[in-house]
Design a protein around this motif. Sequence first.
Motif, PDB file in Angstrom:
ATOM      1  N   VAL A  94      45.505  35.899  39.130  1.00 46.78           N
ATOM      2  CA  VAL A  94      46.318  34.764  38.488  1.00 46.78           C
ATOM      3  C   VAL A  94      47.360  34.082  37.746  1.00 46.78           C
ATOM      4  CG1 VAL A  94      44.304  36.724  36.498  1.00 46.78           C
ATOM      5  CG2 VAL A  94      47.347  36.966  37.492  1.00 46.78           C
ATOM      6  N   SER A  95      47.469  33.461  37.129  1.00 52.07           N
ATOM      7  CA  SER A  95      48.565  32.246  36.917  1.00 52.07           C
ATOM      8  C   SER A  95      48.757  32.055  35.698  1.00 52.07           C
ATOM      9  CB  SER A  95      48.645  30.910  38.133  1.00 52.07           C
ATOM     10  OG  SER A  95      47.627  30.435  36.915  1.00 52.07           O
ATOM     11  N   ILE A  96      50.848  31.825  35.509  1.00 56.53           N
ATOM     12  CA  ILE A  96      50.527  31.254  34.313  1.00 56.53           C
ATOM     13  C   ILE A  96      52.081  30.673  33.873  1.00 56.53           C
ATOM     14  CG2 ILE A  96      52.419  33.447  33.950  1.00 56.53           C
ATOM     15  CD1 ILE A  96      52.545  33.553  30.792  1.00 56.53           C
ATOM     16  N   THR A  97      52.133  29.122  33.825  1.00 56.34           N
ATOM     17  CA  THR A  97      52.558  28.474  33.372  1.00 56.34           C
ATOM     18  C   THR A  97      53.222  28.028  32.348  1.00 56.34           C
ATOM     19  OG1 THR A  97      52.293  25.749  34.567  1.00 56.34           O
ATOM     20  CG2 THR A  97      51.062  27.122  33.215  1.00 56.34           C
ATOM     21  N   ASP A  98      53.879  27.379  31.927  1.00 57.65           N
ATOM     22  CA  ASP A  98      54.851  26.290  31.001  1.00 57.65           C
ATOM     23  C   ASP A  98      54.587  24.694  30.937  1.00 57.65           C
ATOM     24  OD1 ASP A  98      57.062  25.763  32.532  1.00 57.65           O
ATOM     25  OD2 ASP A  98      58.445  27.086  31.486  1.00 57.65           O
ATOM     26  N   VAL A 134      53.457  30.749  37.855  1.00 60.97           N
ATOM     27  CA  VAL A 134      53.498  32.160  38.294  1.00 60.97           C
ATOM     28  C   VAL A 134      52.766  32.898  38.781  1.00 60.97           C
ATOM     29  CG1 VAL A 134      54.846  34.581  38.276  1.00 60.97           C
ATOM     30  CG2 VAL A 134      55.276  32.613  36.777  1.00 60.97           C
ATOM     31  N   ILE A 135      51.722  33.121  39.484  1.00 58.30           N
ATOM     32  CA  ILE A 135      50.790  33.363  40.623  1.00 58.30           C
ATOM     33  C   ILE A 135      51.238  34.607  41.164  1.00 58.30           C
ATOM     34  CG2 ILE A 135      49.023  32.601  42.374  1.00 58.30           C
ATOM     35  CD1 ILE A 135      49.908  30.221  42.483  1.00 58.30           C
ATOM     36  N   GLU A 136      49.768  35.674  40.555  1.00 55.85           N
ATOM     37  CA  GLU A 136      50.175  37.090  41.146  1.00 55.85           C
ATOM     38  C   GLU A 136      48.402  37.281  41.117  1.00 55.85           C
ATOM     39  OE1 GLU A 136      51.537  39.868  37.888  1.00 55.85           O
ATOM     40  OE2 GLU A 136      53.254  39.327  37.400  1.00 55.85           O
ATOM     41  N   THR A 137      48.455  38.434  42.540  1.00 52.49           N
ATOM     42  CA  THR A 137      47.440  38.637  42.845  1.00 52.49           C
ATOM     43  C   THR A 137      46.798  39.982  42.353  1.00 52.49           C
ATOM     44  OG1 THR A 137      46.870  37.207  45.000  1.00 52.49           O
ATOM     45  CG2 THR A 137      45.265  39.160  44.808  1.00 52.49           C
ATOM     46  N   VAL A 138      45.448  40.709  41.785  1.00 50.27           N
ATOM     47  CA  VAL A 138      45.251  41.617  40.670  1.00 50.27           C
ATOM     48  C   VAL A 138      43.694  42.277  41.462  1.00 50.27           C
ATOM     49  CG1 VAL A 138      46.818  40.658  39.158  1.00 50.27           C
ATOM     50  CG2 VAL A 138      44.141  40.335  39.349  1.00 50.27           C
ATOM     51  N   ARG A 139      43.931  43.578  41.321  1.00 53.05           N
ATOM     52  CA  ARG A 139      42.670  44.090  41.575  1.00 53.05           C
ATOM     53  C   ARG A 139      41.833  44.414  40.039  1.00 53.05           C
ATOM     54  NH1 ARG A 139      43.651  48.515  46.214  1.00 53.05           N
ATOM     55  NH2 ARG A 139      45.550  48.969  44.976  1.00 53.05           N
ATOM     56  N   VAL A 140      40.859  44.116  40.493  1.00 57.87           N
ATOM     57  CA  VAL A 140      40.051  44.591  39.489  1.00 57.87           C
ATOM     58  C   VAL A 140      38.826  46.015  39.873  1.00 57.87           C
ATOM     59  CG1 VAL A 140      38.216  44.324  37.728  1.00 57.87           C
ATOM     60  CG2 VAL A 140      39.837  42.708  37.910  1.00 57.87           C
ATOM     61  N   PHE A 141      39.229  47.373  39.586  1.00 59.68           N
ATOM     62  CA  PHE A 141      37.961  48.120  40.244  1.00 59.68           C
ATOM     63  C   PHE A 141      36.945  48.112  39.073  1.00 59.68           C
ATOM     64  CE2 PHE A 141      42.576  49.835  40.509  1.00 59.68           C
ATOM     65  CZ  PHE A 141      42.083  49.629  42.201  1.00 59.68           C
ATOM     66  N   VAL A 142      35.539  48.427  39.669  1.00 57.30           N
ATOM     67  CA  VAL A 142      33.735  48.139  38.739  1.00 57.30           C
ATOM     68  C   VAL A 142      34.014  50.409  38.867  1.00 57.30           C
ATOM     69  CG1 VAL A 142      32.100  47.929  38.640  1.00 57.30           C
ATOM     70  CG2 VAL A 142      33.866  46.475  39.790  1.00 57.30           C
ATOM     71  N   THR A 143      33.821  50.646  37.967  1.00 56.90           N
ATOM     72  CA  THR A 143      32.961  52.132  37.096  1.00 56.90           C
ATOM     73  C   THR A 143      31.677  52.060  37.529  1.00 56.90           C
ATOM     74  OG1 THR A 143      33.865  51.849  35.149  1.00 56.90           O
ATOM     75  CG2 THR A 143      35.552  52.645  36.131  1.00 56.90           C
ATOM     76  N   ASP A 144      31.514  52.966  37.973  1.00 64.57           N
ATOM     77  CA  ASP A 144      29.980  53.426  37.627  1.00 64.57           C
ATOM     78  C   ASP A 144      29.248  53.742  36.358  1.00 64.57           C
ATOM     79  OD1 ASP A 144      27.062  54.007  38.931  1.00 64.57           O
ATOM     80  OD2 ASP A 144      27.550  56.380  38.685  1.00 64.57           O
ATOM     81  N   ALA A 145      28.191  52.618  36.381  1.00 65.53           N
ATOM     82  CA  ALA A 145      27.346  53.238  35.344  1.00 65.53           C
ATOM     83  C   ALA A 145      25.691  53.913  35.928  1.00 65.53           C
ATOM     84  CB  ALA A 145      27.026  52.238  34.567  1.00 65.53           C
ATOM     85  N   ASN A 146      24.996  55.365  34.999  1.00 64.51           N
ATOM     86  CA  ASN A 146      24.239  55.436  35.543  1.00 64.51           C
ATOM     87  C   ASN A 146      22.710  54.229  35.039  1.00 64.51           C
ATOM     88  OD1 ASN A 146      22.287  57.052  36.679  1.00 64.51           O
ATOM     89  ND2 ASN A 146      21.359  58.582  34.533  1.00 64.51           N
ATOM     90  N   ASP A 147      22.211  53.540  36.530  1.00 61.00           N
ATOM     91  CA  ASP A 147      22.116  52.586  36.760  1.00 61.00           C
ATOM     92  C   ASP A 147      20.971  52.492  38.516  1.00 61.00           C
ATOM     93  OD1 ASP A 147      23.787  52.034  38.602  1.00 61.00           O
ATOM     94  OD2 ASP A 147      23.731  49.386  38.130  1.00 61.00           O
ATOM     95  N   GLU A 148      20.724  53.571  38.750  1.00 61.68           N
ATOM     96  CA  GLU A 148      20.074  53.107  40.118  1.00 61.68           C
ATOM     97  C   GLU A 148      19.429  54.981  40.217  1.00 61.68           C
ATOM     98  OE1 GLU A 148      20.153  52.094  42.779  1.00 61.68           O
ATOM     99  OE2 GLU A 148      21.668  50.175  42.249  1.00 61.68           O
ATOM    100  N   ARG A 149      17.422  54.728  40.842  1.00 63.55           N
ATOM    101  CA  ARG A 149      16.648  55.772  40.067  1.00 63.55           C
ATOM    102  C   ARG A 149      17.544  56.106  41.611  1.00 63.55           C
ATOM    103  NH1 ARG A 149      13.298  55.549  35.946  1.00 63.55           N
ATOM    104  NH2 ARG A 149      13.429  52.827  35.221  1.00 63.55           N
TER     105      ARG A 149
END
Length: 818
Positions: free
Chosen positions: A110-114, A119-134
């Motif tokens: 992600v980055s922000i500029t005027d 300014v550039i930053e590296t972020v981590r997005v976590f994927v949480t579980d849903a009941n979608d697997e049999r």
Amino acid sequence: MKKERKTQILLFLILVHFTLGQSDYAPYFYDNGPSSTNGNMALFSISEDTAIGTHIYTLNGTDPEGDSVRYSLTFEKGSREYFKVDPKSGNVTLVQELDREKQDEISAIVSITDGRNKVIETVRVFVTDANDERPEFQNLPYVADIPEDTDPGSSIFRVQAVDKDMGSGGSVSYFLLSSPPAKFIIDAHSGVLRIKPGETLDYETEPTLFLMVVAKDGGGKYKGKQQVLTSTANITINVIDAQDTPPFFVGTPYFGYIYEVSVPGSEIFTVYAKDGDLGNPNPIHYSIIGEIHLNLCDIEWCLSIQFYPKASEIGPNDQLMDYDITMVTVRVVDLNNHPPTFYGENGPQSTFEVTMNEHPPAGEILRGFKITVNDSDQGANAKFKLRLVGPSRVLRVVPQTVLNEAQVTIIVEDSSGIDYEKGPTISFKLLAVEIDTPERFSATADIVINLLDTNDNIPKFTSEYYIARVPENSPGGSNVVSVTANDPDSGPWGEVKYTIYGSGSDLFAIQQSTGIIYTQPWATLDAEVRSKYNFYVKAEDSEGKYSLAEVFVTVLDMNDHSPEFDHKLMERTMIIGAPVKVEAVDEDAESPNNVIEYSIMKADPDNAFDIDAETGEIKLKPYIKSMAIVQNITKQKDCKWSLVVQARDRGYPSFSTTAVVNIDITEATLKGPMGVFLMKSRDNPLRAIGVVTFIISLLVGVTVLVSAAMYMRNTKSNRIMPARRVIKRRPRDQEPWNFSRPKPPPPSAPSLPPPPPCSTRPTEWPRAVPTISGALAAKGSKKAKANRRKEGNISSALVSELKMKLEQKIIESNQGYC
């Protein structure tokens, strides 16, 4: 010296102060923590069942100087792009479907500029579980081999299923589906399959059992709703046989018979037994127990014999084990010594004959026959079947099965098979064959049907249409085509009379008895007048039954016309380098009779012209390229030459005609395509005037449109507008936003040279930020507005120049046509 040093220090301090006073600080993100939905997206979590297009986060930050900021979100090269950000609002949208089981963590930049600092930053997005697997069963298919004497309650098999979800959605329990209730139970947690207490297996009744096991997860939320997912698998249980069932006789009760003339040792009957343990059977030993009982039966002195066979199972060491006993009854019967016999009114008879009309209705009884069939034996020996042998499904006989005696009835089944035209006589064989007797005696009688003819057919042509080709100018009464129709009926009903009618039949006649079509004695066929005729022919019998066919007559073209020129003497004007054309017409109807070839028979001067044999275009020889060469050939200023052109058709025999062509040779005085056109149009001045008028009107129209467009543009550019700043949102499908100003577009006037290139100077430079490393974007040049004004002035001048050139060209064109 000291004074100079102090002056230098003072200047340095002033420079530092001035520099710090002009500092430009980089923007930055708000860090609101992992539970927030706006900020820098650090440690953000998102459920895998989030729908595509959902607004999931808002990038949020500020600039120390208060400048407006923009945002961007990118991914490393080669990785999937799951999110998209609006650069102005910072709203982040999901654009790819998530799957935690495949990827539970997403890295994004992600980055922000005027506009100047980024300014550039590296972020981590976590994927949480849903009941979608049999749940998924492992090690399929499930097959178990179980001995039938396995004790109730024993464990016999274990199934296992795995669910990739986490938490309760990943836990698995098991249960059986069976209707009616099965002999098995399953442990809900371990998946161990057991024989239900009080139940046993039996190979003889159920050698194979099929169960359906269901694996169910613990449930969980998916897209906001609670759901439980299941999977099923089949279990095949093969029961292995054990020795626990006695033998048994197959096919009981047993009844047999024996003829009175059977000799001692004759085979009477066969009994059969097999071991009850079908999976691993033991051999069987047969014997007869008790006494044989003889019973006298009815007045025919038939004996009934009863005895009791015993079947014993042979175990180890030839020991006789379990057994079964049954009873056999054998009846002694007389011989079958009488065959079936057919009878007529006067006793036994082998031929029956009748006379009748053809095509009786289906279901009608043929009453001319009086047939009786009899078998003198008794019981089963007197049972026989009747059937007809002959044309299939034309007649049927009733009854088909007879005991002792019956009256025979013959019924029509298919009336189309009783057809006089197929044959005046139909013959069948009537068979009587005993059934259920070893001898199978039989009898045969001939059935003869003599048919009387009726008028049941219509005349039919041998073809639906007839095609004839007749040469034109054939004499009247000439044969055209012969048609044929057939009527299978006999006598007068089979005689056919022919007639013709229709709009195309006026010139033709037909012989009523033979079907020969010929032209009327007074008629003459001409392909140039009419080459196609069609009409109908009718075939009719004596009772008025008829059919139709269509006749198509084509008149063949003969070469009976010569080619003709419009005039025997033609005047043409030829411009050097351009052809002139002559044309002849042949009134014959078809090729090759009307195909014309052109040739030069004579020319003055000789060897000065060529002619195209197919089109009739006349050209000067290639070496005659100017009037000087023409005048050199003629030795005078008069440049009128002549030639004799022949037009010949390709028919047989071939005809031809000639014409004299006087050609005035001249040279184009006007240059270019327009000059050549005007010279060629001297013989047709109205055509030249029309074309010139159209070109002048087109040029004037273009000039008016261009002038109006320039006037509207100049009027718009001279307006005084209030100074204001308009910020437009960039559409998503355009290029990424940047801060450099685009160049103004070139003027849209036609055929103008391109405007001089804009002398804008790239002003991007890299710049280091003391706090966080980032990429710096360049500011736009302040000379852009001045350049745009300069380019607008150049465009207006070029349009004015174009207008003047167009007006001058129109004046010159008008002078050239005077």
